[in-house]
Design a protein around this motif. Structure first.
Motif, PDB file in Angstrom:
ATOM      1  N   ILE A  21       0.843  -1.199   0.000  1.00 39.44           N
ATOM      2  CA  ILE A  21       0.000   0.000   0.000  1.00 39.44           C
ATOM      3  C   ILE A  21       0.878   1.249   0.000  1.00 39.44           C
ATOM      4  O   ILE A  21       1.753   1.409   0.846  1.00 39.44           O
ATOM      5  CB  ILE A  21      -0.943   0.011   1.214  1.00 39.44           C
ATOM      6  N   GLY A  22       0.638   2.118  -0.981  1.00 40.99           N
ATOM      7  CA  GLY A  22       1.422   3.343  -1.086  1.00 40.99           C
ATOM      8  C   GLY A  22       0.550   4.570  -1.227  1.00 40.99           C
ATOM      9  O   GLY A  22      -0.479   4.531  -1.913  1.00 40.99           O
ATOM     10  N   GLY A  23       0.993   5.672  -0.609  1.00 39.11           N
ATOM     11  CA  GLY A  23       0.226   6.913  -0.664  1.00 39.11           C
ATOM     12  C   GLY A  23       0.925   8.036  -1.382  1.00 39.11           C
ATOM     13  O   GLY A  23       0.457   9.186  -1.354  1.00 39.11           O
ATOM     14  N   GLU A  24       2.061   7.728  -2.020  1.00 41.61           N
ATOM     15  CA  GLU A  24       2.782   8.740  -2.791  1.00 41.61           C
ATOM     16  C   GLU A  24       3.187   8.127  -4.122  1.00 41.61           C
ATOM     17  O   GLU A  24       3.913   7.132  -4.154  1.00 41.61           O
ATOM     18  CB  GLU A  24       4.031   9.216  -2.041  1.00 41.61           C
ATOM     19  N   SER A  25       2.730   8.692  -5.209  1.00 42.74           N
ATOM     20  CA  SER A  25       3.081   8.161  -6.520  1.00 42.74           C
ATOM     21  C   SER A  25       4.575   8.290  -6.762  1.00 42.74           C
ATOM     22  O   SER A  25       5.183   9.311  -6.444  1.00 42.74           O
ATOM     23  CB  SER A  25       2.323   8.912  -7.621  1.00 42.74           C
ATOM     24  N   THR A  26       5.160   7.227  -7.319  1.00 38.84           N
ATOM     25  CA  THR A  26       6.575   7.263  -7.695  1.00 38.84           C
ATOM     26  C   THR A  26       6.730   7.100  -9.201  1.00 38.84           C
ATOM     27  O   THR A  26       7.792   6.710  -9.678  1.00 38.84           O
ATOM     28  CB  THR A  26       7.361   6.164  -6.957  1.00 38.84           C
ATOM     29  N   ARG A  27       5.671   7.414  -9.948  1.00 40.82           N
ATOM     30  CA  ARG A  27       5.772   7.381 -11.410  1.00 40.82           C
ATOM     31  C   ARG A  27       6.761   8.450 -11.869  1.00 40.82           C
ATOM     32  O   ARG A  27       7.009   9.436 -11.156  1.00 40.82           O
ATOM     33  CB  ARG A  27       4.403   7.652 -12.038  1.00 40.82           C
ATOM     34  N   HIS A  60      18.269 -12.079   6.048  1.00 42.46           N
ATOM     35  CA  HIS A  60      17.134 -12.803   5.469  1.00 42.46           C
ATOM     36  C   HIS A  60      15.817 -12.040   5.641  1.00 42.46           C
ATOM     37  O   HIS A  60      14.783 -12.478   5.140  1.00 42.46           O
ATOM     38  CB  HIS A  60      17.022 -14.209   6.082  1.00 42.46           C
ATOM     39  N   GLN A  61      15.868 -10.892   6.342  1.00 41.28           N
ATOM     40  CA  GLN A  61      14.687 -10.038   6.482  1.00 41.28           C
ATOM     41  C   GLN A  61      14.763  -8.814   5.569  1.00 41.28           C
ATOM     42  O   GLN A  61      14.021  -7.852   5.752  1.00 41.28           O
ATOM     43  CB  GLN A  61      14.534  -9.604   7.941  1.00 41.28           C
ATOM     44  N   ILE A  62      15.665  -8.872   4.595  1.00 43.76           N
ATOM     45  CA  ILE A  62      15.843  -7.765   3.655  1.00 43.76           C
ATOM     46  C   ILE A  62      15.557  -8.249   2.239  1.00 43.76           C
ATOM     47  O   ILE A  62      16.271  -9.098   1.697  1.00 43.76           O
ATOM     48  CB  ILE A  62      17.281  -7.207   3.709  1.00 43.76           C
ATOM     49  N   LEU A  63      14.484  -7.744   1.645  1.00 45.43           N
ATOM     50  CA  LEU A  63      14.224  -7.961   0.218  1.00 45.43           C
ATOM     51  C   LEU A  63      15.062  -6.968  -0.579  1.00 45.43           C
ATOM     52  O   LEU A  63      15.188  -5.806  -0.179  1.00 45.43           O
ATOM     53  CB  LEU A  63      12.749  -7.716  -0.101  1.00 45.43           C
ATOM     54  N   VAL A  64      15.614  -7.417  -1.702  1.00 47.15           N
ATOM     55  CA  VAL A  64      16.324  -6.492  -2.594  1.00 47.15           C
ATOM     56  C   VAL A  64      15.560  -6.387  -3.910  1.00 47.15           C
ATOM     57  O   VAL A  64      15.048  -7.363  -4.428  1.00 47.15           O
ATOM     58  CB  VAL A  64      17.782  -6.938  -2.841  1.00 47.15           C
ATOM     59  N   ASP A  65      15.475  -5.172  -4.418  1.00 45.98           N
ATOM     60  CA  ASP A  65      14.710  -4.878  -5.625  1.00 45.98           C
ATOM     61  C   ASP A  65      15.594  -4.038  -6.554  1.00 45.98           C
ATOM     62  O   ASP A  65      16.006  -2.939  -6.172  1.00 45.98           O
ATOM     63  CB  ASP A  65      13.443  -4.111  -5.237  1.00 45.98           C
ATOM     64  N   PRO A  66      15.915  -4.540  -7.758  1.00 45.41           N
ATOM     65  CA  PRO A  66      16.782  -3.767  -8.662  1.00 45.41           C
ATOM     66  C   PRO A  66      16.141  -2.512  -9.227  1.00 45.41           C
ATOM     67  O   PRO A  66      16.811  -1.715  -9.876  1.00 45.41           O
ATOM     68  CB  PRO A  66      17.111  -4.762  -9.777  1.00 45.41           C
ATOM     69  N   GLY A  67      14.856  -2.309  -8.989  1.00 49.54           N
ATOM     70  CA  GLY A  67      14.222  -1.041  -9.366  1.00 49.54           C
ATOM     71  C   GLY A  67      14.008  -0.880 -10.855  1.00 49.54           C
ATOM     72  O   GLY A  67      14.388   0.149 -11.433  1.00 49.54           O
ATOM     73  N   ILE A  68      13.372  -1.857 -11.467  1.00 48.61           N
ATOM     74  CA  ILE A  68      13.083  -1.766 -12.898  1.00 48.61           C
ATOM     75  C   ILE A  68      12.262  -0.491 -13.169  1.00 48.61           C
ATOM     76  O   ILE A  68      11.252  -0.239 -12.517  1.00 48.61           O
ATOM     77  CB  ILE A  68      12.298  -3.003 -13.373  1.00 48.61           C
ATOM     78  N   GLY A  69      12.730   0.315 -14.127  1.00 44.55           N
ATOM     79  CA  GLY A  69      12.003   1.526 -14.501  1.00 44.55           C
ATOM     80  C   GLY A  69      12.299   2.740 -13.653  1.00 44.55           C
ATOM     81  O   GLY A  69      11.804   3.833 -13.949  1.00 44.55           O
ATOM     82  N   PHE A  70      13.101   2.589 -12.614  1.00 46.99           N
ATOM     83  CA  PHE A  70      13.407   3.725 -11.748  1.00 46.99           C
ATOM     84  C   PHE A  70      14.785   4.271 -12.101  1.00 46.99           C
ATOM     85  O   PHE A  70      15.804   3.825 -11.587  1.00 46.99           O
ATOM     86  CB  PHE A  70      13.363   3.309 -10.274  1.00 46.99           C
ATOM     87  N   GLY A  71      14.813   5.242 -12.992  1.00 43.51           N
ATOM     88  CA  GLY A  71      16.075   5.787 -13.452  1.00 43.51           C
ATOM     89  C   GLY A  71      16.796   4.820 -14.366  1.00 43.51           C
ATOM     90  O   GLY A  71      18.015   4.660 -14.269  1.00 43.51           O
ATOM     91  N   LYS A  72      16.034   4.171 -15.267  1.00 47.65           N
ATOM     92  CA  LYS A  72      16.594   3.213 -16.210  1.00 47.65           C
ATOM     93  C   LYS A  72      15.942   3.375 -17.580  1.00 47.65           C
ATOM     94  O   LYS A  72      14.734   3.597 -17.673  1.00 47.65           O
ATOM     95  CB  LYS A  72      16.382   1.765 -15.753  1.00 47.65           C
ATOM     96  N   THR A  73      16.754   3.238 -18.608  1.00 52.04           N
ATOM     97  CA  THR A  73      16.235   3.209 -19.968  1.00 52.04           C
ATOM     98  C   THR A  73      15.766   1.796 -20.293  1.00 52.04           C
ATOM     99  O   THR A  73      15.952   0.861 -19.512  1.00 52.04           O
ATOM    100  CB  THR A  73      17.329   3.599 -20.969  1.00 52.04           C
ATOM    101  N   ASN A 124       8.693  -0.888   2.591  1.00 51.89           N
ATOM    102  CA  ASN A 124       9.210  -0.946   1.226  1.00 51.89           C
ATOM    103  C   ASN A 124       9.604   0.469   0.800  1.00 51.89           C
ATOM    104  O   ASN A 124       8.746   1.314   0.563  1.00 51.89           O
ATOM    105  CB  ASN A 124       8.133  -1.515   0.296  1.00 51.89           C
ATOM    106  N   ASP A 125      10.917   0.713   0.707  1.00 53.41           N
ATOM    107  CA  ASP A 125      11.413   2.063   0.423  1.00 53.41           C
ATOM    108  C   ASP A 125      12.016   2.119  -0.977  1.00 53.41           C
ATOM    109  O   ASP A 125      13.083   1.550  -1.226  1.00 53.41           O
ATOM    110  CB  ASP A 125      12.454   2.456   1.465  1.00 53.41           C
ATOM    111  N   VAL A 126      11.366   2.842  -1.882  1.00 53.01           N
ATOM    112  CA  VAL A 126      11.854   2.932  -3.259  1.00 53.01           C
ATOM    113  C   VAL A 126      13.140   3.737  -3.374  1.00 53.01           C
ATOM    114  O   VAL A 126      13.816   3.689  -4.411  1.00 53.01           O
ATOM    115  CB  VAL A 126      10.779   3.534  -4.205  1.00 53.01           C
ATOM    116  N   SER A 127      13.511   4.466  -2.333  1.00 55.93           N
ATOM    117  CA  SER A 127      14.773   5.210  -2.367  1.00 55.93           C
ATOM    118  C   SER A 127      15.933   4.379  -1.844  1.00 55.93           C
ATOM    119  O   SER A 127      17.069   4.871  -1.786  1.00 55.93           O
ATOM    120  CB  SER A 127      14.655   6.499  -1.542  1.00 55.93           C
ATOM    121  N   GLY A 128      15.659   3.149  -1.449  1.00 50.13           N
ATOM    122  CA  GLY A 128      16.722   2.303  -0.923  1.00 50.13           C
ATOM    123  C   GLY A 128      17.268   2.785   0.411  1.00 50.13           C
ATOM    124  O   GLY A 128      18.445   2.592   0.716  1.00 50.13           O
TER     125      GLY A 128
END
Length: 336
Positions: free
Chosen positions: A114-120, A238-251, A172-176
């Motif tokens: 659930i997110g309340g701030e768009s990161t588009r 093991h309590q840390i998910l890693v996300d390469p951030g597809i589409g976040f500052g990527k061509t 879940n922090d999109v800024s890492g």
């Protein structure tokens, strides 16, 4: 020179003697790709990787937010925002949000983000008070009626604090964990599992001109550093998910390079989250302008991720993804 080891994942029913389980999950590997900056890749037998690298690639990931990382999990997306790129304005009313969570849970989602701030791309900043007002009441209402775990998608410690008080489990922090210096220490203090994502730049500017020396290894190095920071605070690996951030500052080229070698991120010793659902690169490749029409491409990318051992799929189209995943698993195993 730094050396990177990438397990080359297989899901074939015919598994050779001596193959290793990938992250304690459904894929296996008998070969490893060795990567070094500025050099051609090399393929070696898996047993020739360093002891530390092999341990990171093979160690079972256990349970995170109540979910077994030995089997693929589906994270349903709920944006309680007026301006998200795909579903903005659809679920920002509390009743609509609660109904959507129930629907996704019935369709097979095992956790809801659930997110309340768009990161588009191009999205602006949302004030803390507004973001809390959008998310905390919905989380409280949902957790009062459902046992499905809730993830709060935020960059801000006050928002995460209110979300966990309302019943959320995962941050879940999109800024890492680079945007708000108080967020990672709060997560550690609260004992909350986290998802650390790579993004180049802020959502407002991230797609202006993203550049990398080597996108795969640059993203890996960032996530490695952030995982090290989070573990230093006391958050177990093991309590840390890693996300390469597809589409976040990527061509498009960057996204495809990451997707082709997603299994590299198993070498961090953490479960992996893939969030590619309905993103622009899918529309570009499939000539599909409307994000709502990108479900088939989104499912295809999700299954490609699972074939590389990705443990968590963050998706809009829960029913379709769950059905595809069920069939993929049955066909791969040769049994139901």
């Amino acid at each position: 020179m730094k050396t990177y080891y990438r397990a080359i994942p297989q899901v074939d029913a015919a598994r050779p003697e001596g193959a290793f389980d990938l992250a304690g999950g459904w894929a296996w590997f008998s070969q490893v790709e060795v990567l070094r900056r500025g050099q051609a890749p090399e393929i070696i037998p898996a047993a020739q990787a360093t002891e530390e690298a092999l341990a990171r690639m093979t160690e079972p990931r256990g349970t995170l937010a109540g979910l077994d990382m030995a089997t693929p999990q589906v994270m349903g997306i709920l944006n309680v925002t007026p301006d998200s790129f795909s579903d903005g304005g659809e679920f920002n009313a509390p009743d609509a949000a609660i109904a959507r969570v129930a629907e996704m849970a019935n369709q097979g989602a095992t956790i809801i983000d659930i997110g309340g701030e768009s990161t588009r791309p191009g999205a602006g900043h949302v004030a803390v008070v507004e973001e809390i007002a959008r998310t905390a009441p919905v989380i409280a209402a949902v957790t009062a009626k459902s046992d499905v775990p809730i993830s709060i998608d935020t960059r801000k410690a006050p928002v995460a604090r209110e979300a966990l008080s309302a019943g959320a489990t995962l941050i879940n922090d999109v800024s890492g964990f680079t945007w708000d210096g108080d967020l990672a220490p709060f997560a550690a203090e609260a004992g909350a599992p986290v998802c650390v994502m790579h993004a180049q730049g802020d959502p407002a500017t991230m797609q202006d001109d993203p550049t990398y020396d080597d996108v795969l290894l640059d993203v890996y190095d960032f996530l490695e550093a952030q995982v090290g920071y989070l573990t230093s605070l006391g958050i177990p690996r093991h309590q840390i998910l890693v996300d390469p951030g597809i589409g976040f500052g990527k061509t498009l080229t960057h996204n495809l390079a990451l997707l082709a070698r997603l299994s590299l991120f198993h070498s961090l010793g953490c479960p992996i989250l893939l969030g590619a659902s309905r993103k622009r690169f899918i529309g570009t490749l499939s000539n599909t302008e409307d994000a709502h029409d990108r479900m088939p491409g989104s499912v295809a990318v999700a299954l490609a991720g699972v074939a590389q051992g990705v443990q968590v799929l963050r998706v809009h189209d829960v029913a379709e993804t769950t059905q595809a995943l069920t069939l993929w698993q049955a066909v791969t195993k040769g049994t139901n």
